[in-house]
Design a protein around this motif. Sequence first.
Motif, mmCIF file in Angstrom:
data_model
loop_
_atom_site.group_PDB
_atom_site.id
_atom_site.type_symbol
_atom_site.label_atom_id
_atom_site.label_comp_id
_atom_site.label_asym_id
_atom_site.label_seq_id
_atom_site.Cartn_x
_atom_site.Cartn_y
_atom_site.Cartn_z
ATOM 1 N N TRP A 165 -20.889 115.647 42.596
ATOM 2 C CA TRP A 165 -19.475 115.847 42.329
ATOM 3 C C TRP A 165 -19.305 116.039 40.826
ATOM 4 O O TRP A 165 -19.963 115.398 40.019
ATOM 5 N N VAL A 166 -18.425 116.939 40.488
ATOM 6 C CA VAL A 166 -18.165 117.252 39.086
ATOM 7 C C VAL A 166 -16.684 117.042 38.821
ATOM 8 O O VAL A 166 -15.832 117.635 39.495
ATOM 9 N N THR A 173 -15.035 119.020 41.978
ATOM 10 C CA THR A 173 -15.816 119.884 42.858
ATOM 11 C C THR A 173 -16.806 119.009 43.618
ATOM 12 O O THR A 173 -17.607 118.291 43.008
ATOM 13 N N TRP A 174 -16.731 119.046 44.937
ATOM 14 C CA TRP A 174 -17.611 118.244 45.795
ATOM 15 C C TRP A 174 -18.662 119.137 46.431
ATOM 16 O O TRP A 174 -18.333 120.163 47.016
ATOM 17 N N THR A 175 -19.921 118.739 46.340
ATOM 18 C CA THR A 175 -21.005 119.417 47.039
ATOM 19 C C THR A 175 -21.557 118.459 48.079
ATOM 20 O O THR A 175 -22.001 117.355 47.738
ATOM 21 N N ILE A 176 -21.530 118.847 49.362
ATOM 22 C CA ILE A 176 -21.860 117.896 50.423
ATOM 23 C C ILE A 176 -23.356 117.877 50.716
ATOM 24 O O ILE A 176 -24.093 118.833 50.454
ATOM 25 N N GLN A 177 -23.780 116.757 51.245
ATOM 26 C CA GLN A 177 -25.157 116.530 51.667
ATOM 27 C C GLN A 177 -25.432 117.349 52.927
ATOM 28 O O GLN A 177 -24.717 117.218 53.924
ATOM 29 N N PRO A 178 -26.437 118.203 52.943
ATOM 30 C CA PRO A 178 -26.703 118.974 54.162
ATOM 31 C C PRO A 178 -27.370 118.130 55.241
ATOM 32 O O PRO A 178 -28.127 117.205 54.950
ATOM 33 N N GLY A 179 -27.061 118.433 56.489
ATOM 34 C CA GLY A 179 -27.785 117.847 57.615
ATOM 35 C C GLY A 179 -27.426 116.428 57.982
ATOM 36 O O GLY A 179 -28.218 115.752 58.640
ATOM 37 N N VAL A 180 -26.245 115.939 57.611
ATOM 38 C CA VAL A 180 -25.839 114.575 58.004
ATOM 39 C C VAL A 180 -25.361 114.630 59.455
ATOM 40 O O VAL A 180 -24.336 115.248 59.752
ATOM 41 N N PRO A 181 -26.070 113.972 60.381
ATOM 42 C CA PRO A 181 -25.742 114.132 61.812
ATOM 43 C C PRO A 181 -24.613 113.232 62.273
ATOM 44 O O PRO A 181 -24.471 112.097 61.825
ATOM 45 N N TRP A 182 -23.801 113.756 63.192
ATOM 46 C CA TRP A 182 -22.802 112.941 63.876
ATOM 47 C C TRP A 182 -23.492 112.110 64.946
ATOM 48 O O TRP A 182 -24.595 112.451 65.408
ATOM 49 N N ASP A 218 -2.000 113.457 44.286
ATOM 50 C CA ASP A 218 -2.884 113.578 43.130
ATOM 51 C C ASP A 218 -3.544 114.939 42.981
ATOM 52 O O ASP A 218 -4.046 115.276 41.894
ATOM 53 N N PHE A 219 -3.573 115.728 44.071
ATOM 54 C CA PHE A 219 -4.294 117.002 44.032
ATOM 55 C C PHE A 219 -3.440 118.138 44.589
ATOM 56 O O PHE A 219 -2.515 117.910 45.364
ATOM 57 N N GLN A 220 -3.799 119.327 44.176
ATOM 58 C CA GLN A 220 -3.152 120.522 44.710
ATOM 59 C C GLN A 220 -4.217 121.599 44.913
ATOM 60 O O GLN A 220 -5.312 121.529 44.361
ATOM 61 N N ASN A 221 -3.872 122.550 45.747
ATOM 62 C CA ASN A 221 -4.762 123.670 46.028
ATOM 63 C C ASN A 221 -6.150 123.231 46.490
ATOM 64 O O ASN A 221 -7.170 123.767 46.042
ATOM 65 N N PRO A 222 -6.253 122.253 47.407
ATOM 66 C CA PRO A 222 -7.578 121.901 47.936
ATOM 67 C C PRO A 222 -8.110 123.049 48.778
ATOM 68 O O PRO A 222 -7.375 123.636 49.577
ATOM 69 N N ARG A 223 -9.394 123.376 48.625
ATOM 70 C CA ARG A 223 -9.911 124.565 49.307
ATOM 71 C C ARG A 223 -11.413 124.448 49.523
ATOM 72 O O ARG A 223 -12.114 123.728 48.798
ATOM 73 N N ILE A 224 -11.879 125.190 50.517
ATOM 74 C CA ILE A 224 -13.305 125.311 50.792
ATOM 75 C C ILE A 224 -13.834 126.477 49.963
ATOM 76 O O ILE A 224 -13.365 127.611 50.101
ATOM 77 N N VAL A 225 -14.810 126.217 49.118
ATOM 78 C CA VAL A 225 -15.376 127.243 48.234
ATOM 79 C C VAL A 225 -16.477 128.005 48.950
ATOM 80 O O VAL A 225 -16.510 129.239 48.937
ATOM 81 N N ASP A 226 -17.388 127.293 49.576
ATOM 82 C CA ASP A 226 -18.457 127.904 50.360
ATOM 83 C C ASP A 226 -18.911 126.884 51.392
ATOM 84 O O ASP A 226 -18.267 125.845 51.566
ATOM 85 N N VAL A 230 -16.424 121.932 48.283
ATOM 86 C CA VAL A 230 -14.973 121.786 48.390
ATOM 87 C C VAL A 230 -14.432 121.545 46.984
ATOM 88 O O VAL A 230 -15.035 120.810 46.190
ATOM 89 N N GLN A 231 -13.285 122.157 46.675
ATOM 90 C CA GLN A 231 -12.670 122.013 45.359
ATOM 91 C C GLN A 231 -11.272 121.425 45.495
ATOM 92 O O GLN A 231 -10.489 121.848 46.352
ATOM 93 N N TRP A 232 -10.963 120.407 44.655
ATOM 94 C CA TRP A 232 -9.616 119.859 44.553
ATOM 95 C C TRP A 232 -9.149 120.042 43.110
ATOM 96 O O TRP A 232 -9.829 119.612 42.179
#
Length: 637
Positions: A165-166, A173-182, A218-226, A230-232
């Motif tokens: 996260w940056v 900007t959040w970058t998620i961990q790949p492959g986390v299973p439900w 606290d945030f606006q324009n939350p969106r999926i970047v790729d 995710v960006q807030w």
Amino acid sequence: MKLQAANVRTLLMSVAIILLAALIAAACETERVVEVEVIKEVPVEKVVTQEVVKTVEVQVPGETVVVEKEVVKEVVVEKPVEVIREVLKEVEVVKEVVVEAQRPMVRPAPGTVLNIVTSDVGPANWHRPIANFPYNTMSTLLGVSEHLLDVAPDGTLLPMIAREWVVDDVGITWTIQPGVPWHDSAYGTVDVDDIHWSYENGSREGTVSHATGWYRDDFQNPRIVDENTVQWDWGENGPTIRYILTTRGLGSGTAIENKDYYETVGEEVHSSKFMGTGPYKVQSHVNDDIITLEAIKNHWRNTPDFEIVRAIEVPEQATRIALMKGGQGDITDISIPLLDQIVDEPGMRLVQGAVAGKTSAIFFMGGNFQIQPTLSDGTPNAPANTDNPWVGEPGNEEDLERARNLRRALSYAIDRDSINEFILFGQGCHQYVYTIDVCNPRHQDEWIHPYDLDKARELMAMGGFPDGFDMPLWIPTATPPDTFIEVAEAIVPMWEELGVTITIDKSAYSSRRPEFFERGALQDVFAFPWGGNLELVQYTDYLCDLIDGCTLWNSGYDDPIGYDVHKTFSQNYQDTDKAWDALVPYFEYHSHLGDLPVVSSLDWLDPLVVGPRIGEVDMVEHSLVMPEIEGIHIAEQ
């Protein structure tokens, strides 16, 4: 040099013994040092009728080492009997050292059960926007849900669902961990749609989760970047430290939920048969009875020790103590005055989380609402209930001061020393100001006042009620700790000495909590167990008590200073000392020198008791609602 046949046999025997010993040592993971004196006499009469060619080699992995190679030719007369005599004398065990290597524990340990005996397991209602506190924390504390971030015992943020996260001037900007299973493999792994939906849905209109509701403020324009990002962007008020409420260590934070599962089964099933990504999954939840969890083997982050966890509702303290003594419970909370009934039992010990969540006994003075007559959206505020003697008329400074004197009288009448000595056994800290106690190094002596019944009576007269008044008092039950109830009840006769006639309501906290979502609804005095000494980050939430529209949950009062305090605090969220300095006006406002809208008494740490089946305990969050079970480990056998 040539070897005799007997010596060759001895060498072979020695090599075999050495190899056998090595195999045994490897199998048992045991190192032995044995000094042996051996005396052997071996007279042998041999009968050999053939020519013998012997080659002696020692095999070493990866190479062959030739010790001796010779040819022996013997021709003797055949006899039908071979006689071998051997006399063996040993002197052994001059010194023996055995080192046993520990066998690694299988996790989860087969057949193991962790039994939590707790005062309240609540309804099967886990979905954040519709789950009232404290039940909205269950999935986190029980290791069923996971969050964007984790938190270390020292408060350091750690990755969880978010691996990176940056934070910058634009937002996060959040970058998620790949492959986390439900938990249900049919739903695959966590994706950015789940992240985005968890916050959007969690903060929807009408949500009861104020810890998720802040997201829209606290945030606006939350969106999926790729597919991984995710960006807030920061909201109109700019950067705020409150983003770290995304962590697991703050139980009310936002857990990540599965969007497809919700849309497939609907909100009711999604909430009652909850699915997450944590180390435990829900087997069943019987309302107000028992929760049963099952460990996730080979969990992606932290495979737990126990195969099964049961959280059993046992409201009565005496029964919880009996279950712990009888070995039917492994962990529970017990009020401080009753600890002597159990702590001396074999195998019992007291534990706590690294981030201490203190219990307190503070009192919100209901009806003390309207300081600003108009809300930020232009609508009228709820009218002040001036029928309550402790509520002054807005705009009338003389009457406001009169009401303050009554609130001050209630604070002066509390004998904090006696409560600490006889109920808390000296484990409490005096508290004169909401959210900070005298044990905090940032507390200021000027906020302290002594127990003084004569001064209290004088203030009652100055408040216009020398003979007292009627007070409805709500002391919530079920969820709050038992020690809190004892302390709150002990304060009642102290106020009665001032002539205050008190009517007590002991409704469950969950039954009246909706009143906090409607301004003006709470009219009686409310005893509150969660306003003790706070960590810095928690003020991002508590400061909102003084700000219109800042939080969904409100304690019934607001003040113009709240806006300045909140702004200064948020601007200094990266500088700890400056952030604490920004809180000083907030503390002064809550002291007897200021408005004193909340009357405080003491705070303390209610410990948890664990039994002999529990080993190491490394909980981060200290919670009495439900222990943070990821930090509870099985005892070594």
